[in-house]
Design a protein around this motif. Structure first.
Motif, PDB file in Angstrom:
ATOM      1  N   ARG A 121       0.853  -1.191   0.000  1.00  0.00           N
ATOM      2  CA  ARG A 121       0.000   0.000   0.000  1.00  0.00           C
ATOM      3  C   ARG A 121       0.886   1.238   0.000  1.00  0.00           C
ATOM      4  N   PRO A 122       0.345   2.387  -0.338  1.00  0.00           N
ATOM      5  CA  PRO A 122       1.167   3.605  -0.307  1.00  0.00           C
ATOM      6  C   PRO A 122       1.610   3.932   1.119  1.00  0.00           C
ATOM      7  N   MET A 123       2.906   4.176   1.267  1.00  0.00           N
ATOM      8  CA  MET A 123       3.443   4.636   2.536  1.00  0.00           C
ATOM      9  C   MET A 123       3.554   6.158   2.560  1.00  0.00           C
ATOM     10  N   ALA A 124       3.972   6.719   1.429  1.00  0.00           N
ATOM     11  CA  ALA A 124       4.144   8.165   1.313  1.00  0.00           C
ATOM     12  C   ALA A 124       3.926   8.565  -0.138  1.00  0.00           C
ATOM     13  N   THR A 125       3.425   9.761  -0.328  1.00  0.00           N
ATOM     14  CA  THR A 125       3.217  10.332  -1.653  1.00  0.00           C
ATOM     15  C   THR A 125       4.105  11.562  -1.792  1.00  0.00           C
ATOM     16  N   ILE A 126       4.832  11.657  -2.896  1.00  0.00           N
ATOM     17  CA  ILE A 126       5.668  12.829  -3.143  1.00  0.00           C
ATOM     18  C   ILE A 126       4.763  13.981  -3.581  1.00  0.00           C
ATOM     19  N   THR A 127       4.796  15.070  -2.828  1.00  0.00           N
ATOM     20  CA  THR A 127       3.904  16.196  -3.101  1.00  0.00           C
ATOM     21  C   THR A 127       4.592  17.341  -3.829  1.00  0.00           C
ATOM     22  N   GLU A 128       5.911  17.446  -3.709  1.00  0.00           N
ATOM     23  CA  GLU A 128       6.626  18.487  -4.451  1.00  0.00           C
ATOM     24  C   GLU A 128       8.086  18.085  -4.603  1.00  0.00           C
ATOM     25  N   ASP A 129       8.665  18.495  -5.729  1.00  0.00           N
ATOM     26  CA  ASP A 129      10.042  18.151  -6.061  1.00  0.00           C
ATOM     27  C   ASP A 129      10.631  19.320  -6.842  1.00  0.00           C
ATOM     28  N   THR A 130      11.535  20.078  -6.230  1.00  0.00           N
ATOM     29  CA  THR A 130      12.072  21.254  -6.912  1.00  0.00           C
ATOM     30  C   THR A 130      13.070  20.894  -8.006  1.00  0.00           C
ATOM     31  N   LEU A 131      13.418  19.630  -8.127  1.00  0.00           N
ATOM     32  CA  LEU A 131      14.318  19.189  -9.204  1.00  0.00           C
ATOM     33  C   LEU A 131      13.558  18.516 -10.340  1.00  0.00           C
ATOM     34  N   ASP A 132      12.243  18.682 -10.386  1.00  0.00           N
ATOM     35  CA  ASP A 132      11.489  18.029 -11.459  1.00  0.00           C
ATOM     36  C   ASP A 132      11.849  18.581 -12.837  1.00  0.00           C
ATOM     37  N   TRP A 133      12.462  19.762 -12.888  1.00  0.00           N
ATOM     38  CA  TRP A 133      12.881  20.353 -14.164  1.00  0.00           C
ATOM     39  C   TRP A 133      13.950  19.526 -14.864  1.00  0.00           C
ATOM     40  N   TYR A 134      14.685  18.670 -14.095  1.00  0.00           N
ATOM     41  CA  TYR A 134      15.850  17.993 -14.666  1.00  0.00           C
ATOM     42  C   TYR A 134      15.456  16.954 -15.717  1.00  0.00           C
ATOM     43  N   GLY A 135      14.369  16.239 -15.452  1.00  0.00           N
ATOM     44  CA  GLY A 135      13.944  15.203 -16.394  1.00  0.00           C
ATOM     45  C   GLY A 135      15.018  14.152 -16.598  1.00  0.00           C
ATOM     46  N   PHE A 136      15.275  13.776 -17.855  1.00  0.00           N
ATOM     47  CA  PHE A 136      16.348  12.837 -18.191  1.00  0.00           C
ATOM     48  C   PHE A 136      17.336  13.538 -19.109  1.00  0.00           C
ATOM     49  N   ASP A 137      18.626  13.422 -18.788  1.00  0.00           N
ATOM     50  CA  ASP A 137      19.640  14.102 -19.579  1.00  0.00           C
ATOM     51  C   ASP A 137      20.111  13.235 -20.748  1.00  0.00           C
ATOM     52  N   ALA A 138      21.090  13.720 -21.479  1.00  0.00           N
ATOM     53  CA  ALA A 138      21.562  13.038 -22.688  1.00  0.00           C
ATOM     54  C   ALA A 138      22.197  11.689 -22.388  1.00  0.00           C
ATOM     55  N   PHE A 139      22.617  11.463 -21.138  1.00  0.00           N
ATOM     56  CA  PHE A 139      23.206  10.192 -20.751  1.00  0.00           C
ATOM     57  C   PHE A 139      22.155   9.193 -20.258  1.00  0.00           C
ATOM     58  N   GLY A 140      20.908   9.666 -20.136  1.00  0.00           N
ATOM     59  CA  GLY A 140      19.861   8.833 -19.566  1.00  0.00           C
ATOM     60  C   GLY A 140      19.756   8.971 -18.062  1.00  0.00           C
ATOM     61  N   GLY A 141      20.445   9.971 -17.501  1.00  0.00           N
ATOM     62  CA  GLY A 141      20.416  10.177 -16.059  1.00  0.00           C
ATOM     63  C   GLY A 141      19.204  10.963 -15.604  1.00  0.00           C
ATOM     64  N   GLY A 142      18.686  10.614 -14.437  1.00  0.00           N
ATOM     65  CA  GLY A 142      17.584  11.318 -13.805  1.00  0.00           C
ATOM     66  C   GLY A 142      17.836  11.420 -12.314  1.00  0.00           C
ATOM     67  N   VAL A 143      16.943  12.114 -11.604  1.00  0.00           N
ATOM     68  CA  VAL A 143      17.132  12.405 -10.181  1.00  0.00           C
ATOM     69  C   VAL A 143      16.113  11.640  -9.335  1.00  0.00           C
ATOM     70  N   HIS A 144      16.515  11.259  -8.122  1.00  0.00           N
ATOM     71  CA  HIS A 144      15.690  10.538  -7.132  1.00  0.00           C
ATOM     72  C   HIS A 144      15.413   9.104  -7.632  1.00  0.00           C
ATOM     73  N   ASP A 145      16.430   8.271  -7.642  1.00  0.00           N
ATOM     74  CA  ASP A 145      16.246   6.952  -8.250  1.00  0.00           C
ATOM     75  C   ASP A 145      15.863   5.866  -7.252  1.00  0.00           C
ATOM     76  N   VAL A 146      15.206   4.856  -7.807  1.00  0.00           N
ATOM     77  CA  VAL A 146      14.913   3.617  -7.079  1.00  0.00           C
ATOM     78  C   VAL A 146      15.530   2.441  -7.839  1.00  0.00           C
ATOM     79  N   ILE A 147      16.696   2.680  -8.439  1.00  0.00           N
ATOM     80  CA  ILE A 147      17.397   1.598  -9.126  1.00  0.00           C
ATOM     81  C   ILE A 147      18.656   1.179  -8.379  1.00  0.00           C
ATOM     82  N   GLY A 148      19.279   2.115  -7.664  1.00  0.00           N
ATOM     83  CA  GLY A 148      20.442   1.750  -6.863  1.00  0.00           C
ATOM     84  C   GLY A 148      19.995   1.135  -5.545  1.00  0.00           C
ATOM     85  N   THR A 149      20.923   0.557  -4.847  1.00  0.00           N
ATOM     86  CA  THR A 149      20.604  -0.024  -3.540  1.00  0.00           C
ATOM     87  C   THR A 149      20.925   1.009  -2.465  1.00  0.00           C
ATOM     88  N   ARG A 150      22.070   0.977  -1.908  1.00  0.00           N
ATOM     89  CA  ARG A 150      22.614   1.958  -0.980  1.00  0.00           C
ATOM     90  C   ARG A 150      24.075   1.599  -0.862  1.00  0.00           C
TER      91      ARG A 150
END
Length: 288
Positions: A121-150
């Motif tokens: 079930r939803p634990m938290a909902t993202i309500t605002e992100d001041t880096l949403d302008w970044y999108g995906f760059d020419a390398f395929g990079g984006g911000v706030h990922d859930v692909i890495g571990t830690r």
């Protein structure tokens, strides 16, 4: 390592096989609407009821009651954070893999952080992100990922010929949870899990498929904000990689603290109620 060139010849219909159109695994049109306008409207007149400064190369835990907001802010310099979420009683944890399958590799406003089975079930909902302008760059990079571990001391040990580094995010989160809940380190460590990499800029290299990181675009004043759908315990590590533009798991990178703030709205968002556990009956076919 994968061989530089394929070891097997391509079949005659290789191009046709590669040209098969993809299918989205989990169409999300039937997911419950997060109600973002109502959540944002509930911020009017809110009160800040707590704050936690997470020191560089350390982690801190924080609690957020259901129906409250929390915000993670860059306050001194570009800095990546690793975020774990649990239900307040530790019975549920953030499920990064299912969140990725539902929302994609990188999260932003309107996306949700989902819990593990069997509640899903939803634990938290993202309500605002001041880096949403970044999108995906020419390398395929984006911000706030859930692909890495830690970043963790076990992988560091493997890749550094036996190195012992204790301020990886995994260890930071383990210490923070141990201290917050009075758990032995070994027990706390079993609860630490894959994260939302807050402010981290990442992707997959197109030639090798390897996970990459690059310097985060985050600057002081940037933030990502969440609405707690259930009673939460959070833990945030200020990654030892700093902005992760060079390396992590070392003391070489310039690192900075992060700020976590907790806000109580004057009233619950219109139409909001804590989400119930997933409706699957958990019979797993035994009742058929």
């Amino acid at each position: 390592m994968k061989p530089a060139t394929p070891e097997h010849p391509a079949p005659q219909d290789a191009d046709a096989r590669r040209a098969v159109a993809p299918v989205i695994c989990y169409p999300v049109q039937h997911l419950p609407d997060p109600g973002l306008p109502a959540l944002r409207a509930a911020r009017a007149g809110w009160a800040r009821i707590g704050e936690h400064v997470v020191p560089a190369r350390e982690a801190r835990c924080f609690e957020v009651p259901a129906g409250h907001f929390f915000r993670i802010t860059s306050i001194e310099g570009p800095q990546v954070g690793d975020l774990n979420l649990w239900s307040a009683d530790l019975s549920e944890r953030f499920y990064s893999g299912k969140t990725r399958a539902l929302h994609g590799t990188h999260l932003s406003a309107g996306d949700r952080m989902w819990s593990s089975f069997p509640t899903l079930r939803p634990m938290a909902t993202i309500t605002e992100d001041t880096l949403d302008w970044y999108g995906f760059d020419a390398f395929g990079g984006g911000v706030h990922d859930v692909i890495g571990t830690r970043c963790d001391p076990y992988t560091h040990n493997l890749l550094s010929d036996g190195g012992q580094y204790h301020h990886c995010c995994h260890s930071n989160l383990t210490r923070a949870l141990s201290q917050a809940r009075g758990l032995p380190l070994a027990e706390a460590e079993r609860h630490v899990h894959d994260v939302l990499n807050v402010f981290m800029c990442t992707g997959f290299a197109r030639d090798t498929g390897q996970y990459f990181m690059k310097a985060s675009p985050v600057r002081p004043g940037d933030f990502i904000e969440f609405f707690a759908e259930i009673d939460l315990l959070g833990a945030l590590s200020a990654c030892p990689g700093g902005d992760c533009g060079g390396e992590h798991s070392s003391d070489k990178a310039a690192c900075h603290p992060l700020l976590v703030e907790i806000f109580r709205p004057a009233a619950a968002p219109e139409g909001w109620a804590p989400p119930p556990p997933n409706g699957y009956d958990r019979s797993h076919g035994t009742a058929e």
